[in-house]
Design a protein around this motif. Structure first.
Motif, PDB file in Angstrom:
ATOM      1  N   LEU A 188     111.199 -35.776  64.336  1.00 16.32           N
ATOM      2  CA  LEU A 188     110.348 -36.035  63.174  1.00 16.32           C
ATOM      3  C   LEU A 188     108.876 -35.938  63.550  1.00 16.32           C
ATOM      4  O   LEU A 188     108.478 -36.416  64.619  1.00 16.32           O
ATOM      5  CB  LEU A 188     110.621 -37.434  62.619  1.00 16.32           C
ATOM      6  CG  LEU A 188     111.827 -37.579  61.707  1.00 16.32           C
ATOM      7  CD1 LEU A 188     112.072 -39.043  61.413  1.00 16.32           C
ATOM      8  CD2 LEU A 188     111.605 -36.814  60.413  1.00 16.32           C
ATOM      9  N   PRO A 189     108.066 -35.336  62.688  1.00 14.13           N
ATOM     10  CA  PRO A 189     106.627 -35.344  62.951  1.00 14.13           C
ATOM     11  C   PRO A 189     106.024 -36.702  62.608  1.00 14.13           C
ATOM     12  O   PRO A 189     106.436 -37.359  61.655  1.00 14.13           O
ATOM     13  CB  PRO A 189     106.098 -34.253  62.012  1.00 14.13           C
ATOM     14  CG  PRO A 189     107.060 -34.249  60.861  1.00 14.13           C
ATOM     15  CD  PRO A 189     108.401 -34.603  61.464  1.00 14.13           C
ATOM     16  N   GLY A 190     105.057 -37.132  63.415  1.00 16.52           N
ATOM     17  CA  GLY A 190     104.395 -38.403  63.145  1.00 16.52           C
ATOM     18  C   GLY A 190     105.060 -39.563  63.844  1.00 16.52           C
ATOM     19  O   GLY A 190     105.899 -39.398  64.738  1.00 16.52           O
ATOM     20  N   GLY A 191     104.692 -40.777  63.408  1.00 16.82           N
ATOM     21  CA  GLY A 191     105.238 -41.990  64.006  1.00 16.82           C
ATOM     22  C   GLY A 191     106.011 -42.811  63.002  1.00 16.82           C
ATOM     23  O   GLY A 191     106.224 -42.395  61.862  1.00 16.82           O
ATOM     24  N   ARG A 192     106.378 -44.017  63.417  1.00 12.86           N
ATOM     25  CA  ARG A 192     107.219 -44.844  62.550  1.00 12.86           C
ATOM     26  C   ARG A 192     106.481 -45.327  61.311  1.00 12.86           C
ATOM     27  O   ARG A 192     107.112 -45.726  60.317  1.00 12.86           O
ATOM     28  CB  ARG A 192     107.756 -46.033  63.334  1.00 12.86           C
ATOM     29  CG  ARG A 192     106.689 -47.001  63.833  1.00 12.86           C
ATOM     30  CD  ARG A 192     107.314 -48.135  64.611  1.00 12.86           C
ATOM     31  NE  ARG A 192     106.302 -49.111  65.040  1.00 12.86           N
ATOM     32  CZ  ARG A 192     106.590 -50.189  65.745  1.00 12.86           C
ATOM     33  NH1 ARG A 192     107.843 -50.419  66.102  1.00 12.86           N
ATOM     34  NH2 ARG A 192     105.629 -51.032  66.098  1.00 12.86           N
ATOM     35  N   ASP A 193     105.137 -45.340  61.327  1.00 12.97           N
ATOM     36  CA  ASP A 193     104.353 -45.792  60.173  1.00 12.97           C
ATOM     37  C   ASP A 193     103.798 -44.644  59.348  1.00 12.97           C
ATOM     38  O   ASP A 193     103.037 -44.881  58.388  1.00 12.97           O
ATOM     39  CB  ASP A 193     103.193 -46.675  60.644  1.00 12.97           C
ATOM     40  CG  ASP A 193     103.679 -47.953  61.308  1.00 12.97           C
ATOM     41  OD1 ASP A 193     104.717 -48.486  60.870  1.00 12.97           O
ATOM     42  OD2 ASP A 193     103.025 -48.412  62.265  1.00 12.97           O
ATOM     43  N   THR A 194     104.135 -43.406  59.683  1.00 13.61           N
ATOM     44  CA  THR A 194     103.672 -42.261  58.888  1.00 13.61           C
ATOM     45  C   THR A 194     104.175 -42.416  57.458  1.00 13.61           C
ATOM     46  O   THR A 194     105.357 -42.696  57.230  1.00 13.61           O
ATOM     47  CB  THR A 194     104.176 -40.949  59.500  1.00 13.61           C
ATOM     48  OG1 THR A 194     103.637 -40.823  60.820  1.00 13.61           O
ATOM     49  CG2 THR A 194     103.747 -39.761  58.670  1.00 13.61           C
ATOM     50  N   TRP A 195     103.269 -42.190  56.521  1.00 12.76           N
ATOM     51  CA  TRP A 195     103.605 -42.481  55.119  1.00 12.76           C
ATOM     52  C   TRP A 195     103.204 -41.307  54.242  1.00 12.76           C
ATOM     53  O   TRP A 195     102.042 -40.896  54.214  1.00 12.76           O
ATOM     54  CB  TRP A 195     102.879 -43.748  54.668  1.00 12.76           C
ATOM     55  CG  TRP A 195     103.395 -44.328  53.385  1.00 12.76           C
ATOM     56  CD1 TRP A 195     104.672 -44.716  53.104  1.00 12.76           C
ATOM     57  CD2 TRP A 195     102.634 -44.607  52.204  1.00 12.76           C
ATOM     58  NE1 TRP A 195     104.757 -45.224  51.830  1.00 12.76           N
ATOM     59  CE2 TRP A 195     103.510 -45.174  51.254  1.00 12.76           C
ATOM     60  CE3 TRP A 195     101.294 -44.445  51.872  1.00 12.76           C
ATOM     61  CZ2 TRP A 195     103.106 -45.564  49.986  1.00 12.76           C
ATOM     62  CZ3 TRP A 195     100.874 -44.837  50.601  1.00 12.76           C
ATOM     63  CH2 TRP A 195     101.773 -45.393  49.676  1.00 12.76           C
ATOM     64  N   VAL A 196     104.176 -40.758  53.535  1.00 17.36           N
ATOM     65  CA  VAL A 196     103.940 -39.658  52.594  1.00 17.36           C
ATOM     66  C   VAL A 196     104.403 -40.152  51.227  1.00 17.36           C
ATOM     67  O   VAL A 196     105.587 -40.065  50.888  1.00 17.36           O
ATOM     68  CB  VAL A 196     104.718 -38.399  53.028  1.00 17.36           C
ATOM     69  CG1 VAL A 196     104.441 -37.246  52.060  1.00 17.36           C
ATOM     70  CG2 VAL A 196     104.339 -37.998  54.451  1.00 17.36           C
ATOM     71  N   PRO A 197     103.490 -40.698  50.419  1.00 18.90           N
ATOM     72  CA  PRO A 197     103.892 -41.327  49.154  1.00 18.90           C
ATOM     73  C   PRO A 197     104.325 -40.298  48.113  1.00 18.90           C
ATOM     74  O   PRO A 197     103.761 -39.213  48.019  1.00 18.90           O
ATOM     75  CB  PRO A 197     102.621 -42.053  48.707  1.00 18.90           C
ATOM     76  CG  PRO A 197     101.505 -41.260  49.307  1.00 18.90           C
ATOM     77  CD  PRO A 197     102.030 -40.771  50.629  1.00 18.90           C
ATOM     78  N   ILE A 198     105.305 -40.653  47.325  1.00 18.55           N
ATOM     79  CA  ILE A 198     105.873 -39.731  46.334  1.00 18.55           C
ATOM     80  C   ILE A 198     105.608 -40.218  44.922  1.00 18.55           C
ATOM     81  O   ILE A 198     105.283 -41.391  44.678  1.00 18.55           O
ATOM     82  CB  ILE A 198     107.390 -39.566  46.530  1.00 18.55           C
ATOM     83  CG1 ILE A 198     108.096 -40.917  46.293  1.00 18.55           C
ATOM     84  CG2 ILE A 198     107.709 -39.005  47.902  1.00 18.55           C
ATOM     85  CD1 ILE A 198     109.585 -40.812  46.076  1.00 18.55           C
ATOM     86  N   VAL A 199     105.759 -39.293  43.983  1.00 20.97           N
ATOM     87  CA  VAL A 199     105.813 -39.609  42.552  1.00 20.97           C
ATOM     88  C   VAL A 199     106.693 -38.543  41.913  1.00 20.97           C
ATOM     89  O   VAL A 199     106.608 -37.365  42.270  1.00 20.97           O
ATOM     90  CB  VAL A 199     104.412 -39.629  41.908  1.00 20.97           C
ATOM     91  CG1 VAL A 199     103.706 -38.287  42.049  1.00 20.97           C
ATOM     92  CG2 VAL A 199     104.498 -40.021  40.425  1.00 20.97           C
ATOM     93  N   THR A 200     107.558 -38.935  40.997  1.00 26.55           N
ATOM     94  CA  THR A 200     108.392 -37.939  40.328  1.00 26.55           C
ATOM     95  C   THR A 200     107.569 -37.202  39.299  1.00 26.55           C
ATOM     96  O   THR A 200     106.653 -37.752  38.688  1.00 26.55           O
ATOM     97  CB  THR A 200     109.603 -38.579  39.631  1.00 26.55           C
ATOM     98  OG1 THR A 200     109.154 -39.393  38.544  1.00 26.55           O
ATOM     99  CG2 THR A 200     110.415 -39.429  40.601  1.00 26.55           C
ATOM    100  N   VAL A 201     107.897 -35.938  39.084  1.00 31.59           N
ATOM    101  CA  VAL A 201     107.134 -35.138  38.130  1.00 31.59           C
ATOM    102  C   VAL A 201     107.301 -35.696  36.717  1.00 31.59           C
ATOM    103  O   VAL A 201     106.375 -35.616  35.889  1.00 31.59           O
ATOM    104  CB  VAL A 201     107.553 -33.657  38.213  1.00 31.59           C
ATOM    105  CG1 VAL A 201     108.973 -33.430  37.704  1.00 31.59           C
ATOM    106  CG2 VAL A 201     106.560 -32.780  37.447  1.00 31.59           C
TER     107      VAL A 201
END
Length: 562
Positions: A188-201
């Protein structure tokens, strides 16, 4: 018009148009080419209030219908863009829409779609070399729009969405999921706290539609799910849902930046999104509360989105049957399509194909159908209890007595189910059952395809099997290239060959109506006491080569044998 939407053919724009039309608004959609209307109609959206107008934000705008609310969802969202190409839409185009809106006498609001990373940028010039042309242009465009709106007195709202997920979205986070699905994500790229927030369309479209009425001008709204799990947990969630293994190791972003792309496979422009930053969502949550909006839980949204990605082959195909998705069947993550409770037909594919092989036939059948990839094959994970227990669990929710249709090596398990559960099957249709064919005529070509799939194109596979090229063959090749699938296909074919005698014995014990359908070029070598229909000029893969004739046979339940 009540509203005009620029960028109305994009993922967000078209969903916004659908939302506004659903609220009874009169909407102008500014597009370069009208792919919007067919998309809306395919989803049952009433288009009586829609006016489609031709406009390109990278060029001077023509005369367009005046509107009370203006939405700019036009944006060039792609990695690897040139600087001028990115700026043409994301900077110059955004300013062009703003200047046009400034001249409207009854303008209530201009809502500009930005991005969750741009609003938090510092005031220095964006670093194109580090960020890439796309993100740098979005940062520049955000600043330029805010400054021009203040200068011209335009009532402006800026919406900064997280990573938008939904059917039709296949870049960014979707690329990571594609690598996971295809066994190309060793770490996996990044670390354990990497955060990519989502929103549904869907939630974003509802939010955008509510902005003019529920938000004062001048506000910025970060529309994203604060409950999005950290990236490692997100990937584990998707892996568990789809039945694949999640990587256990991770690689820091700093190291990824230093390693050559040919080694990492990571697009350098995506790395700036792998951060631990959090964002101010108070105003967005307050607006959602006032408008009565609620986003689905992040885990639920991610599972549904993963289903969309698999159904769409990450942009390479279109779903042929809804609903679709992964279900737990006998403990195995199973790809299931269609009606699970009251199907008229249940369709089981023979290897090397998945359930999509039935698409040409299902389109010709009356009533709902249920189809699924066999365990361990296609998109389904292996079932520890074997195919018999899997099929019993798949059909456990089914009410009534559907017609059970199986092809090739799937005919044996279907036959056993009909013998053991005669009151749950209305009719059994065995299409080219391998246990009735001569050893040389059994689907040896399928075994060959499984063995060489990693080197065989869809065109070559189609020629080898004597079937037409199409999405069904493309999907079979894509599945066979995934780790372990080709090996399991070959194993399934060997196991089927070893049970030829067992399946023939069961054919004598079945007490439900049975029809056997064969290709004249792939005839049976065993005489049976059940009606046999032979299709002239056909080989083994009848669902693809002769779907219309096969549908005629299924639709005429009492058709006499020929």
């Amino acid at each position: 018009m009540d509203a005009i939407v620029f960028g109305a053919t994009g993922l967000i724009g078209r969903s916004l148009v659908a939302e506004l039309l659903g609220r009874g608004q009169r909407v102008a959609a500014a597009v370069r080419r009208d792919t919007l209307t067919p998309w809306l109609r395919s989803r049952g959206v009433e288009v009586g209030g829609l006016a489609v107008v031709t406009a390109d934000v990278t060029r001077p705008l023509p005369d367009l219908p005046a509107a009370r609310d203006v939405y700019n969802a036009a944006g060039r969202y792609a990695f690897g863009l040139g600087v001028n190409e990115a700026r043409a839409t994301n900077v110059a185009g955004a300013l062009r829409v703003l200047d046009w809106a400034a001249e409207l006498p009854g303008l209530r609001r201009l809502t500009h779609l930005s991005g969750y990373r741009v609003g938090g940028a510092d005031d220095g010039a964006p670093d194109v070399a580090r960020l890439g042309a796309y993100e740098a242009s979005k940062i520049e465009g955000d600043r330029a729009v805010r400054a021009r709106a203040e200068e011209r007195g335009v009532p402006l709202s800026i919406v900064n969405p997280g990573v938008v997920i939904g059917a039709g979205q296949h870049i960014g986070l979707a690329a990571l999921v594609a690598d996971l699905w295809n066994g190309r994500l060793p770490a996996l790229p990044g670390g354990r706290d990497t955060w990519v927030p989502i929103v549904t369309v869907e939630h974003l479209a509802r939010f955008l539609a509510a902005v003019p009425a529920f938000a004062p001008a001048g506000e910025h709204h970060w529309v994203l799910d604060d409950g999005t799990p950290p990236l490692p947990e997100l990937i584990r969630l998707v892996a568990a849902h789809t039945g694949v293994r999640a990587p256990q190791r991770s690689v820091p972003v700093g190291l990824l930046r230093r390693l050559p792309r040919r080694l990492t496979g990571a697009d350098p422009e995506t790395l700036s999104f792998l951060a631990t930053d959090r964002y101010p969502t108070d105003s967005a949550r307050a607006l959602a509360a006032r408008a009565g909006l609620a986003a689905p839980p992040a885990a639920e949204a991610l599972r549904a989105w993963a289903d969309d990605q698999i159904a769409e082959r990450f942009g390479a195909a279109s779903p042929w049957l809804r609903p679709y998705g992964f279900h737990s069947v006998a403990g195995a993550r199973t790809w299931v399509l269609g009606e699970r409770r009251r199907p008229a037909h249940v369709l089981l594919p023979g290897p090397p194909f998945n359930a999509d092989v039935w698409a040409p036939l299902a389109a010709r059948l009356p009533g709902p159908v249920l189809a699924a990839d066999l365990p361990g094959l296609g998109r389904s994970a292996p079932a520890a209890g074997g195919t018999d227990a899997w099929l019993a669990d798949l059909l456990a929710p089914v009410a009534g007595r559907p017609t059970l249709v199986a092809h090739s090596a799937a005919c044996g398990p279907a036959l056993r189910f009909a013998v053991e559960h005669p009151k749950r099957v209305g009719q059994l249709v065995l299409v080219a059952p391998s246990f009735l064919l001569a050893p040389a005529s059994r689907p040896a070509r399928s075994a060959l395809a499984a063995a060489v799939a990693r080197r065989m194109s869809a065109a070559r596979l189609a020629r080898a099997l004597g079937v037409p090229e199409g999405p069904e063959v493309e999907g079979a090749v894509a599945d066979l290239r995934r780790p372990g699938v080709a090996r399991r296909v070959a194993a399934a074919l060997r196991a089927d060959a070893q049970r030829r005698g067992l399946w023939r014995q069961l054919l004598d014990r079945v007490r439900v109506p049975v029809r056997i359908v064969l290709g004249a070029a792939d005839p049976a070598v065993v005489t049976v006491d059940h009606p046999v229909t032979e299709i002239a000029g056909a080989g083994h893969h009848l669902p693809l080569t002769h779907p219309a004739l096969l549908a005629d046979i299924l639709n005429e339940q009492r058709r006499p044998a020929r």
